[in-house]
Design a protein around this motif. Structure first.
Motif, PDB file in Angstrom:
ATOM      1  N   VAL A 265       0.828  -1.213  -0.067  1.00  0.00           N
ATOM      2  CA  VAL A 265      -0.039  -0.196  -0.089  1.00  0.00           C
ATOM      3  C   VAL A 265       0.998   1.201   0.039  1.00  0.00           C
ATOM      4  CG1 VAL A 265      -1.664   1.304   1.256  1.00  0.00           C
ATOM      5  CG2 VAL A 265      -1.952  -1.217   1.296  1.00  0.00           C
ATOM      6  N   GLU A 266       0.874   1.852  -0.943  1.00  0.00           N
ATOM      7  CA  GLU A 266       1.838   3.051  -1.290  1.00  0.00           C
ATOM      8  C   GLU A 266       1.211   4.110  -0.348  1.00  0.00           C
ATOM      9  OE1 GLU A 266       4.708   5.718  -2.374  1.00  0.00           O
ATOM     10  OE2 GLU A 266       4.668   3.561  -2.455  1.00  0.00           O
ATOM     11  N   SER A 267       0.077   4.303  -0.141  1.00  0.00           N
ATOM     12  CA  SER A 267      -0.605   5.725   0.560  1.00  0.00           C
ATOM     13  C   SER A 267      -2.120   4.981   0.694  1.00  0.00           C
ATOM     14  CB  SER A 267      -0.517   6.966   0.012  1.00  0.00           C
ATOM     15  OG  SER A 267      -1.415   6.829  -1.212  1.00  0.00           O
ATOM     16  N   PRO A 268      -2.332   5.517   2.248  1.00  0.00           N
ATOM     17  CA  PRO A 268      -1.759   6.026   3.348  1.00  0.00           C
ATOM     18  C   PRO A 268      -0.758   5.395   3.855  1.00  0.00           C
ATOM     19  CG  PRO A 268      -3.948   5.678   3.985  1.00  0.00           C
ATOM     20  CD  PRO A 268      -3.879   5.019   2.573  1.00  0.00           C
ATOM     21  N   LYS A 269       0.132   6.129   4.392  1.00  0.00           N
ATOM     22  CA  LYS A 269       1.194   5.268   5.107  1.00  0.00           C
ATOM     23  C   LYS A 269       0.433   4.904   6.541  1.00  0.00           C
ATOM     24  CE  LYS A 269       4.095   5.721   2.063  1.00  0.00           C
ATOM     25  NZ  LYS A 269       4.637   4.751   1.337  1.00  0.00           N
ATOM     26  N   GLY A 270       0.776   3.729   7.204  1.00  0.00           N
ATOM     27  CA  GLY A 270      -0.083   3.379   8.240  1.00  0.00           C
ATOM     28  C   GLY A 270      -1.323   2.699   8.198  1.00  0.00           C
ATOM     29  N   LYS A 271      -2.153   2.705   9.091  1.00  0.00           N
ATOM     30  CA  LYS A 271      -3.526   2.149   8.966  1.00  0.00           C
ATOM     31  C   LYS A 271      -4.370   2.893   8.170  1.00  0.00           C
ATOM     32  CE  LYS A 271      -3.052  -0.461  13.343  1.00  0.00           C
ATOM     33  NZ  LYS A 271      -3.952  -0.480  14.804  1.00  0.00           N
ATOM     34  N   ILE A 272      -5.206   2.310   7.401  1.00  0.00           N
ATOM     35  CA  ILE A 272      -6.205   2.626   6.553  1.00  0.00           C
ATOM     36  C   ILE A 272      -7.824   3.159   7.474  1.00  0.00           C
ATOM     37  CG2 ILE A 272      -7.550   2.353   4.372  1.00  0.00           C
ATOM     38  CD1 ILE A 272      -5.332   0.674   3.800  1.00  0.00           C
ATOM     39  N   LYS A 273      -8.280   4.038   6.907  1.00  0.00           N
ATOM     40  CA  LYS A 273      -9.655   4.336   7.500  1.00  0.00           C
ATOM     41  C   LYS A 273     -10.551   4.708   6.384  1.00  0.00           C
ATOM     42  CE  LYS A 273      -9.109   9.425   8.110  1.00  0.00           C
ATOM     43  NZ  LYS A 273      -7.971   9.366   7.452  1.00  0.00           N
ATOM     44  N   GLU A 274     -11.821   4.547   6.780  1.00  0.00           N
ATOM     45  CA  GLU A 274     -12.881   4.617   5.744  1.00  0.00           C
ATOM     46  C   GLU A 274     -12.748   6.355   5.333  1.00  0.00           C
ATOM     47  OE1 GLU A 274     -16.777   1.821   6.341  1.00  0.00           O
ATOM     48  OE2 GLU A 274     -16.566   3.543   7.773  1.00  0.00           O
ATOM     49  N   GLY A 275     -12.911   6.277   4.130  1.00  0.00           N
ATOM     50  CA  GLY A 275     -12.886   7.983   3.422  1.00  0.00           C
ATOM     51  C   GLY A 275     -11.634   8.153   2.770  1.00  0.00           C
ATOM     52  N   ASP A 276     -10.434   7.156   3.121  1.00  0.00           N
ATOM     53  CA  ASP A 276      -9.232   7.488   2.646  1.00  0.00           C
ATOM     54  C   ASP A 276      -9.140   7.070   1.113  1.00  0.00           C
ATOM     55  OD1 ASP A 276      -8.172   8.385   4.764  1.00  0.00           O
ATOM     56  OD2 ASP A 276      -7.194   6.320   5.513  1.00  0.00           O
ATOM     57  N   GLU A 311     -10.710   5.128  -4.434  1.00  0.00           N
ATOM     58  CA  GLU A 311     -11.092   6.305  -3.793  1.00  0.00           C
ATOM     59  C   GLU A 311     -12.412   6.115  -2.870  1.00  0.00           C
ATOM     60  OE1 GLU A 311     -12.135   8.897  -6.789  1.00  0.00           O
ATOM     61  OE2 GLU A 311     -10.098   9.332  -7.399  1.00  0.00           O
ATOM     62  N   ASN A 312     -12.139   7.098  -1.671  1.00  0.00           N
ATOM     63  CA  ASN A 312     -13.190   6.852  -0.716  1.00  0.00           C
ATOM     64  C   ASN A 312     -13.290   5.458  -0.197  1.00  0.00           C
ATOM     65  OD1 ASN A 312     -14.966   8.244   1.129  1.00  0.00           O
ATOM     66  ND2 ASN A 312     -16.639   8.187  -0.513  1.00  0.00           N
ATOM     67  N   ILE A 313     -12.306   4.937   0.237  1.00  0.00           N
ATOM     68  CA  ILE A 313     -12.558   3.390   0.440  1.00  0.00           C
ATOM     69  C   ILE A 313     -13.432   3.167   1.863  1.00  0.00           C
ATOM     70  CG2 ILE A 313     -10.634   3.220   2.051  1.00  0.00           C
ATOM     71  CD1 ILE A 313      -9.688   0.878   0.755  1.00  0.00           C
ATOM     72  N   THR A 314     -13.997   2.055   1.828  1.00  0.00           N
ATOM     73  CA  THR A 314     -15.175   1.888   3.010  1.00  0.00           C
ATOM     74  C   THR A 314     -14.586   0.356   3.298  1.00  0.00           C
ATOM     75  OG1 THR A 314     -16.862   0.680   1.550  1.00  0.00           O
ATOM     76  CG2 THR A 314     -16.877   3.023   1.755  1.00  0.00           C
TER      77      THR A 314
END
Length: 598
Positions: A265-276, A311-314
């Motif tokens: 995962v190139e971005s975001p760095k760290g944990k992923i949250k909804e809306g990223d 985009e706008n991952i859930t």
């Protein structure tokens, strides 16, 4: 006779032999083996000789050896007589320093040309010492131009069956012929059948100078992707010097297949949250333009590219993502995968709800929470300041100050920006309480408009009315609901002393406040009015007295109208005539009366 002739010839031969032997023993010529000179420069060839003849007894001649091996005279010197031979390539470019009287002469050649690279002979003839000669080779040099190197622009695959061209080196206009040597990472390259081929080509320019080109071809391997190739050019300079110059290095693009691929995962760095907006990439350990990549995961697909953007991952996009690499030459496919988890924090839930009504003095509790994939922290805020940590907000002994908007903030601190909030409005039920204004007694200038404010606490929201002591109702100019009540404003024009009432009522009770407004200067006006009335009264009395005394109304003497007894029908008016000075009294009925009748 024959014997005598033979002996005579023998004597002559012996004399000639001894004479010649003496010349060989005495006449000597010394010259350098070679003279080096640059193209277009001036060459000087020294001829050092020894003889016993002295001035006038020596003949010096200069020759050069033609390409066919013949000797060609170019200069003649005898007893001060000297001249260059006409019709030779050197006729107008040579001169000789020296007269032959000394033991040395110098042949000077101007503007040396490539064709001057010949062997020159200094021939010395002595009348008594015989002859001798010396030889010098003239060598001509020209420094070549700066060498160039050009590498192939297209990539080269290690799967090519034949050798591939790497590049070309070239050096021009040198003399003698320059040499080119290829290097790979400081190691000289030589032709190896089936692996390396160094192909030189030589061109003799119209000027006679040499241009050399060298082409390198080889069968590349994966390691050649990081190799540096360059050329070394060597050439000769005057004085037996060997000069060297190198080209700048070049790289080549080497294509080789992928044997392994990685995915991240190139971005975001760290944990992923909804809306990223999430970028997933994959890459192989090869370098092959004929490889296609595709990334798959859930309903998402990235075709013919090594990057997938969601985009706008859930949370529904959580799961396994795979990357496939297909070699279009060998049709071999390799793959790898990663698991993507999308963290979430649901909306805040506040109980008992978004509105809480609390009777004054009572106690209530509210709770706040939000469903999350991560541990959360909760805090309550009012007016931007934290009032409590934790899920529960306890309101004890509620007062009007307790009323307001409370904000509940739930945060998952492990993921930056993962935060939710909700609000709850608290109303405190109670009868109206008017907060006494700082100023209720005031003095203002007449005709000035004064704004009066009435801040009322209480819920249900109180109804505020404005009135004056004379019973006049004043309209409110503005009215604003606050967290704990109402702020009402009314405007009044000062025309004199005035009393204004602010009255507040709701279903639980009522309250009021009084504003006393005194007009500046109202006592002075009343005093002036009283003085004026007194003056008018005094003036009236004076006028009446004067009238009674006959000082006014045209009476010349003292006469009291009250002396005559007249009834209602005998009211008399005195009239004077300026011409006759006769007074005539008229009765009510118009009868003429004489003055004696009064």
């Amino acid at each position: 006779m024959a014997a005598r002739d033979t002996s005579s010839l023998l004597v002559v031969g012996l004399l000639l032999f001894f004479h010649t032997w003496g010349a060989w023993a005495i006449a000597e010529v010394n010259m350098e083996d070679r003279v080096d000179v640059r193209l277009d420069d001036t060459a000087q060839i020294n001829c050092m000789f020894s003889t016993e003849d002295g001035l006038g007894g020596t003949i010096i001649q200069w020759f050069y050896v033609t390409r066919t091996g013949e000797k060609q005279r170019i200069y003649y010197l005898e007893s001060g007589l000297s001249y260059p031979e006409k019709g030779t390539p050197f006729s107008d470019r040579i001169s000789v320093n020296g007269t032959g009287a000394t033991e040395g002469v110098v042949l000077t050649i101007n503007k040396v040309q490539l064709k001057d690279e010949l062997e020159f002979i200094c021939y010395v003839k002595s009348l008594t010492d015989g002859t001798a000669e010396g030889r010098t080779k003239l060598r001509v040099f020209q420094t070549p131009a700066t060498p160039t190197i050009v590498g192939v622009q297209k990539g080269i695959s290690i799967q090519e069956e034949s050798m591939s061209k790497i590049g070309t080196c070239e050096v021009t206009n040198g003399y003698p012929k320059p040499n080119i040597t290829w290097y790979k990472d400081n190691t000289p390259m030589r032709s190896i059948p089936g692996e390396v081929n160094v192909l030189p080509s030589i061109t003799i320019e119209s000027t006679g100078l040499y241009s050399v080109k060298s082409e390198l071809a080889m069968k590349v391997v994966k390691e050649d992707a990081d190799a540096h190739f360059y050329c070394e050019v060597t050439y000769f300079a005057p004085g037996e010097e060997t000069m060297m110059v190198e080209t700048s290095p070049i790289n080549i693009t080497v294509y080789y297949p992928h044997t392994d691929i990685i995915m991240w995962v190139e971005s975001p760095k760290g944990k992923i949250k909804e809306g990223d907006n999430v970028v997933i990439q994959c890459s192989g350990n090869g370098n092959n333009p004929y490889t296609t990549f595709s990334i798959k995961g859930g309903e998402n697909l990235s075709a013919d590219t090594s990057e997938l953007v969601v985009e706008n991952i859930t949370r529904l996009d959580s799961g396994k993502y795979e990357c496939f690499a297909l070699d279009m030459e060998s049709f071999e496919e390799i793959s790898t995968n990663i698991t993507v988890f999308v963290n979430y924090l649901e909306d805040v839930v506040i109980k008992p709800g978004k509105i809480m009504e609390v009777p004054q003095g009572d106690e209530r509790e509210a709770t706040c929470n939000a469903l999350s994939s991560l541990p959360t922290q909760t805090a309550w805020f009012k007016n931007g300041e934290e009032v409590v940590k934790g899920h529960t907000l306890a309101l004890k002994d509620a007062t009007f100050d307790t009323a307001g908007t409370y904000v509940c903030v739930v945060t998952a601190e492990e993921v930056e920006g993962l935060e939710r909030s909700g609000t709850m409005r608290v109303y405190i039920e109670g009868q109206p309480v008017i907060l006494t204004p700082d100023i209720t007694e005031m003095e203002e200038s007449p005709e000035k408009t004064v704004d009066l404010n009435c801040y009322v606490q209480g819920y249900p929201y109180p109804t505020v009315t404005w009135s004056t002591s004379e019973g006049k109702i004043l309209p409110a100019t503005s009215e604003t609901e606050t967290d704990d009540g109402v702020i009402s404003t009314a405007s009044v024009k000062v025309t004199g002393d005035i009393i204004v009432f602010c009255n507040a009522t709701n279903s639980l009770g009522e309250d009021s406040v009084t504003f006393n407004i005194k007009a500046k200067g109202s006592g002075v006006i009343i005093a002036v009015i009283i003085i004026c009335i007194l003056l008018l009264a005094i003036l009236g009395s004076v006028l009446y007295f004067l009238y009674k005394k006959g000082k006014i109304c045209g009476r010349s003497g003292k006469q009291d109208l009250s002396k005559g007894k007249a009834g209602k029908d005998n009211i008399v008016v005195e009239m004077k005539s300026d011409n006759t000075e006769e007074a005539v009294l008229l009765g009510v009925n118009g009868e003429k009366q004489l003055p004696s009748d009064q």
